[in-house]
Design a protein around this motif. Structure first.
Motif, PDB file in Angstrom:
ATOM      1  N   GLU A   1       4.879  11.932   4.928  1.00 21.49           N
ATOM      2  CA  GLU A   1       3.553  12.284   5.452  1.00 21.49           C
ATOM      3  C   GLU A   1       2.485  12.115   4.376  1.00 21.49           C
ATOM      4  O   GLU A   1       1.415  11.547   4.629  1.00 21.49           O
ATOM      5  CB  GLU A   1       3.526  13.725   5.976  1.00 21.49           C
ATOM      6  N   ALA A   2       2.767  12.634   3.176  1.00 23.92           N
ATOM      7  CA  ALA A   2       1.790  12.544   2.090  1.00 23.92           C
ATOM      8  C   ALA A   2       1.537  11.093   1.695  1.00 23.92           C
ATOM      9  O   ALA A   2       0.395  10.689   1.437  1.00 23.92           O
ATOM     10  CB  ALA A   2       2.273  13.344   0.876  1.00 23.92           C
TER      11      ALA A   2
ATOM     12  N   THR B   1       1.708  12.039  -9.949  1.00 23.99           N
ATOM     13  CA  THR B   1       0.707  13.109  -9.987  1.00 23.99           C
ATOM     14  C   THR B   1       1.105  14.396  -9.265  1.00 23.99           C
ATOM     15  O   THR B   1       0.431  15.408  -9.417  1.00 23.99           O
ATOM     16  CB  THR B   1      -0.626  12.617  -9.377  1.00 23.99           C
ATOM     17  N   ARG B   2       2.184  14.364  -8.486  1.00 24.50           N
ATOM     18  CA  ARG B   2       2.562  15.550  -7.716  1.00 24.50           C
ATOM     19  C   ARG B   2       4.003  15.931  -7.964  1.00 24.50           C
ATOM     20  O   ARG B   2       4.802  15.130  -8.422  1.00 24.50           O
ATOM     21  CB  ARG B   2       2.376  15.287  -6.213  1.00 24.50           C
ATOM     22  N   GLU B   3       4.345  17.133  -7.593  1.00 18.95           N
ATOM     23  CA  GLU B   3       5.736  17.579  -7.690  1.00 18.95           C
ATOM     24  C   GLU B   3       6.574  16.879  -6.634  1.00 18.95           C
ATOM     25  O   GLU B   3       6.063  16.469  -5.588  1.00 18.95           O
ATOM     26  CB  GLU B   3       5.808  19.097  -7.500  1.00 18.95           C
TER      27      GLU B   3
ATOM     28  N   GLY C   1      -3.116   5.381   4.009  1.00 17.89           N
ATOM     29  CA  GLY C   1      -3.966   5.109   5.168  1.00 17.89           C
ATOM     30  C   GLY C   1      -3.200   4.526   6.346  1.00 17.89           C
ATOM     31  O   GLY C   1      -3.736   3.726   7.114  1.00 17.89           O
ATOM     32  N   VAL C   2      -1.934   4.940   6.484  1.00 15.97           N
ATOM     33  CA  VAL C   2      -1.109   4.484   7.608  1.00 15.97           C
ATOM     34  C   VAL C   2      -0.467   5.705   8.252  1.00 15.97           C
ATOM     35  O   VAL C   2      -0.618   6.825   7.763  1.00 15.97           O
ATOM     36  CB  VAL C   2      -0.018   3.478   7.141  1.00 15.97           C
ATOM     37  N   THR C   3       0.276   5.483   9.323  1.00 14.69           N
ATOM     38  CA  THR C   3       0.934   6.604   9.990  1.00 14.69           C
ATOM     39  C   THR C   3       2.291   6.891   9.341  1.00 14.69           C
ATOM     40  O   THR C   3       2.876   6.025   8.675  1.00 14.69           O
ATOM     41  CB  THR C   3       1.174   6.309  11.488  1.00 14.69           C
ATOM     42  N   ARG C   4       2.786   8.094   9.581  1.00 11.59           N
ATOM     43  CA  ARG C   4       4.112   8.459   9.077  1.00 11.59           C
ATOM     44  C   ARG C   4       5.170   7.542   9.676  1.00 11.59           C
ATOM     45  O   ARG C   4       6.135   7.152   9.014  1.00 11.59           O
ATOM     46  CB  ARG C   4       4.418   9.914   9.438  1.00 11.59           C
TER      47      ARG C   4
ATOM     48  N   ALA D   1       0.838  -1.211   0.000  1.00 10.16           N
ATOM     49  CA  ALA D   1       0.000   0.000   0.000  1.00 10.16           C
ATOM     50  C   ALA D   1       0.871   1.259   0.000  1.00 10.16           C
ATOM     51  O   ALA D   1       0.568   2.237  -0.698  1.00 10.16           O
ATOM     52  CB  ALA D   1      -0.934  -0.007   1.213  1.00 10.16           C
ATOM     53  N   ILE D   2       1.948   1.228   0.755  1.00  8.66           N
ATOM     54  CA  ILE D   2       2.864   2.378   0.813  1.00  8.66           C
ATOM     55  C   ILE D   2       3.519   2.601  -0.547  1.00  8.66           C
ATOM     56  O   ILE D   2       3.601   3.731  -1.048  1.00  8.66           O
ATOM     57  CB  ILE D   2       3.929   2.163   1.911  1.00  8.66           C
ATOM     58  N   ILE D   3       3.988   1.519  -1.159  1.00  9.44           N
ATOM     59  CA  ILE D   3       4.649   1.628  -2.465  1.00  9.44           C
ATOM     60  C   ILE D   3       3.669   2.124  -3.525  1.00  9.44           C
ATOM     61  O   ILE D   3       4.008   2.985  -4.347  1.00  9.44           O
ATOM     62  CB  ILE D   3       5.295   0.280  -2.855  1.00  9.44           C
ATOM     63  N   GLU D   4       2.455   1.607  -3.509  1.00  8.47           N
ATOM     64  CA  GLU D   4       1.451   2.065  -4.478  1.00  8.47           C
ATOM     65  C   GLU D   4       1.117   3.541  -4.274  1.00  8.47           C
ATOM     66  O   GLU D   4       0.971   4.293  -5.243  1.00  8.47           O
ATOM     67  CB  GLU D   4       0.177   1.213  -4.376  1.00  8.47           C
TER      68      GLU D   4
END
Length: 197
Positions: free
Chosen positions: A37-38, A28-30, A44-47, A17-20
């Motif tokens: 954090e992002a 999609t982002r800079e 859906g997990v903690t930093r 999930a983290i890798i995806e």
């Protein structure tokens, strides 16, 4: 034992999930918004969970690039084509490489640009380019073995040319043609054949 298996499966699912989430953010982002954090929020997990799994932003990037390469079979190009003669393997490798460049274009384009100013990113991409180079070296050795008269250049020069024309920057420079990986593969394969015979 069952608890250990469930824990391992849960850890693997969290890592996936983290890798995806990381892949999606890269696409999609800079780069400045590609943070632990992002990614944590998106996954859906903690930093802390992301940190424990990846250690840093660059560790996360490395994991994403490794996952994308393995999923596309980029680390197995020679193994997957070992039953083919060298000329057929050359075509199959170009086609698979173009499919990979196409599918991951939104992730790779900003990273290759960022590599000009970020030494860590440049190092990760250079390491993967070296893997690709090693695979082409072994295939060129096969090509020369099967048809020794094909080499118009010395092998290091030939290898440099093939690695350059099959690279992501070359693929991306094809513009609209790169929107069709099969069409791009035909052009790139033509360039590789012009070098290798």
């Amino acid at each position: 034992m069952k608890t250990d298996g469930r824990r391992a499966a849960s850890t693997a699912a969290t890592r996936h999930a983290i890798i995806e989430a990381g892949r999606e953010l890269l696409a999609t982002r800079e780069w400045r918004n590609f943070t632990l954090e992002a990614v944590a929020t998106s996954a859906g997990v903690t930093r802390v969970t992301v940190y424990n799994q990846m250690q840093s932003k660059y560790g996360l990037l490395d994991a994403v690039l490794t996952e994308l390469s393995e999923r596309a079979g980029m680390d197995q190009l020679l193994t997957n084509t070992s039953e083919l003669d060298a000329a057929a393997a050359r075509l199959a490798i170009v086609e698979q490489t173009c499919r990979f460049w196409h599918v991951e274009r939104d992730v790779l384009r900003p990273l290759f640009g960022l590599a000009a100013i970020d030494r860590e990113v440049a190092g990760m991409l250079a390491e993967r380019e070296q893997w690709r180079r090693n695979q082409w070296q072994r295939l060129i050795d096969r090509l020369v073995e099967e048809a020794p008269t094909i080499k118009p250049f010395d092998r290091p020069t030939l290898l440099d040319g093939v690695v350059a024309v099959t690279s992501f920057p070359t693929y991306d420079a094809l513009g609209d043609l790169a929107d069709d990986p099969a069409a791009a593969a035909k052009v790139i394969n033509h360039l590789v054949i012009s070098l290798t015979g």
